[in-house]
Design a protein around this motif. Structure first.
Motif, mmCIF file in Angstrom:
data_model
loop_
_atom_site.group_PDB
_atom_site.id
_atom_site.type_symbol
_atom_site.label_atom_id
_atom_site.label_comp_id
_atom_site.label_asym_id
_atom_site.label_seq_id
_atom_site.Cartn_x
_atom_site.Cartn_y
_atom_site.Cartn_z
ATOM 1 N N ASP A 1 34.725 45.652 27.621
ATOM 2 C CA ASP A 1 34.443 45.048 29.029
ATOM 3 C C ASP A 1 35.003 45.617 30.217
ATOM 4 O O ASP A 1 36.170 45.511 30.443
ATOM 5 N N GLU B 1 38.799 32.804 33.314
ATOM 6 C CA GLU B 1 38.703 32.548 31.689
ATOM 7 C C GLU B 1 39.161 31.268 31.127
ATOM 8 O O GLU B 1 38.862 30.683 30.320
ATOM 9 N N VAL C 1 44.485 38.982 28.068
ATOM 10 C CA VAL C 1 44.536 39.357 29.353
ATOM 11 C C VAL C 1 46.135 39.253 29.845
ATOM 12 O O VAL C 1 46.514 40.151 30.426
ATOM 13 N N ALA D 1 39.723 45.003 36.991
ATOM 14 C CA ALA D 1 40.465 43.888 37.355
ATOM 15 C C ALA D 1 41.978 44.413 37.530
ATOM 16 O O ALA D 1 42.996 44.241 38.424
ATOM 17 N N TYR D 2 42.529 45.106 36.431
ATOM 18 C CA TYR D 2 43.816 45.674 36.291
ATOM 19 C C TYR D 2 43.979 46.611 37.317
ATOM 20 O O TYR D 2 45.105 46.471 37.978
ATOM 21 N N TYR E 1 37.547 43.796 33.084
ATOM 22 C CA TYR E 1 38.965 43.707 33.074
ATOM 23 C C TYR E 1 39.846 45.170 33.272
ATOM 24 O O TYR E 1 40.909 44.931 33.875
ATOM 25 N N SER F 1 41.755 35.050 27.679
ATOM 26 C CA SER F 1 42.700 35.004 28.808
ATOM 27 C C SER F 1 44.345 35.068 28.264
ATOM 28 O O SER F 1 44.737 35.800 29.271
ATOM 29 N N ILE G 1 43.374 40.334 38.814
ATOM 30 C CA ILE G 1 43.697 39.808 37.390
ATOM 31 C C ILE G 1 44.077 38.304 37.406
ATOM 32 O O ILE G 1 43.783 37.626 36.596
ATOM 33 N N LEU H 1 38.768 43.194 25.226
ATOM 34 C CA LEU H 1 39.237 43.544 26.640
ATOM 35 C C LEU H 1 38.884 45.289 27.046
ATOM 36 O O LEU H 1 38.649 45.437 28.081
ATOM 37 N N TYR I 1 41.749 41.623 21.857
ATOM 38 C CA TYR I 1 42.174 42.707 22.643
ATOM 39 C C TYR I 1 41.231 43.968 22.534
ATOM 40 O O TYR I 1 41.012 44.619 23.512
ATOM 41 N N THR J 1 40.806 36.678 37.719
ATOM 42 C CA THR J 1 40.146 36.619 36.342
ATOM 43 C C THR J 1 40.893 35.751 35.144
ATOM 44 O O THR J 1 39.926 35.029 34.553
ATOM 45 N N LEU J 2 42.157 35.708 35.446
ATOM 46 C CA LEU J 2 43.019 34.716 34.351
ATOM 47 C C LEU J 2 42.175 33.217 34.658
ATOM 48 O O LEU J 2 42.053 32.618 33.544
#
Length: 324
Positions: A99, A284, A297, A105-106, A102, A294, A277, A96, A93, A280-281
């Motif tokens: 970087d 990962e 995430v 991406a959210y 992420y 992942s 996202i 996240l 966590y 991205t998932l």
């Protein structure tokens, strides 16, 4: 006839609801079962998978099968579990937050889902309103036409949009043939294509709850407003739209929640440069094989979706209590 015989006859003729004992116990058991079944469904298909994903998010990446070191393992007994609990790490966590990929991406996923939800509402509301005001004999047919796309595979329908939106696709060929454009439009692999795909795919989820709210509305209120001199536009915003708010909220939630984690539509229609996202998932999990990150995430994504809904439900419940 003896009084005892009369009492036995009355007891035999009594309705099941009036009979004491076994029937009442069975009804109570059925009532409890009706309540227990949804909770069991949530337990096995939501809480247990969420606990597994959360457990993986606390693990560390490893070159193994599965590709992580198990956390909170019960193989060493309760004492070993307590020791593992003390050594839990939230490094995934923390990673996240360090970087920016992420975070972007959210933000991108939430913004795309919000815009798509608004567009779906703008398209779906007139359709639902027209269905609700249509003759009763036509409503089942219109409902069937709304549900009809579900009879075809979701993936096939998304692939069909590739054939429509690509530079040599049906849309560009039509626009070129009628002289509206002089060169093909670049729609595929853009955010416009993503919005088109999401609105098309999730439109029934918006129309159905809207139709359920509008179909139950008492339209004599509109006629009374017109008799009192209220213009049609003002009558819509003061009567129709407020009464349809439960359907609007339900439809928006049904569209927004799955759209945030959408993977197929951005991957096929948005191209490789689209940052959401869901993609991205997938990267990962399957490309980087980093299951702990992942999973972290996925946990944060679930919290982003659930926490606002919980606060909204609490606010709505307080508003209902104040209105009583």
């Amino acid at each position: 006839m003896a009084n005892d015989d009369v009492s036995r006859i009355d007891a035999a003729l009594a309705s099941p609801a009036d009979r004491p004992g076994r029937v009442g116990l069975g009804a109570a058991l059925i009532n409890r079962l009706v309540i227990i079944v949804p909770y069991l469904w949530l337990l096995f298909f939501f809480l247990v998978p969420f606990a597994i994903v959360f457990k993986i998010s606390l693990s560390q990446t490893a070159i193994a099968i599965p590709p992580y070191t198990p956390a909170l393992d019960f193989s060493d007994g309760f004492s070993g579990f307590v020791d593992a609990l003390k050594e839990l790490s939230f490094d995934n966590y923390v990673w996240l937050t360090q970087d920016p990929l992420y975070f972007y991406a959210y933000v991108s996923s939430v913004s795309i889902a919000a815009i798509s939800t608004v567009l779906t509402l703008l398209v779906g509301y007139p359709i639902a309103y027209g269905m609700a005001r249509a003759p009763a004999s036509l409503r089942p047919t219109l409902l069937m036409l709304v549900i009809l796309p579900f009879w075809t595979s979701f993936l096939i329908r998304v692939y069909a949009w590739i054939g429509i939106l690509k530079p040599e696709g049906l849309l560009n060929q039509f626009l070129l043939s009628v002289g509206i454009i002089s060169e093909p439009l670049i729609i595929l692999n853009t955010y416009t294509a993503i919005f088109i795909g999401i609105v098309y795919s999730y439109l029934p989820f918006m129309i159905l709850p809207l139709y359920a709210s509008l179909e139950k509305m008492d339209y004599s209120l509109i006629e009374a407003a017109k008799d009192l001199g209220c213009p049609p536009t003002a009558a819509f915003w003061k009567i129709t739209f407020p009464l349809s708010l439960p359907g609007v909220i339900a439809g928006c939630l049904l569209v927004f929640i799955p759209a945030v984690g959408e993977f197929v539509i951005p991957d096929l229609l948005g191209g490789s440069q689209t940052l959401m996202i869901g993609k991205t998932l997938w990267n990962e999990f399957f490309a980087n094989r980093d299951w702990p990150v992942s999973s972290a995430v996925a946990v944060i994504l679930l919290l982003i979706l659930i926490v606002p809904i919980v606060f909204f439900q609490q606010a709505q419940a307080r508003a209902q209590e104040q209105g009583r």
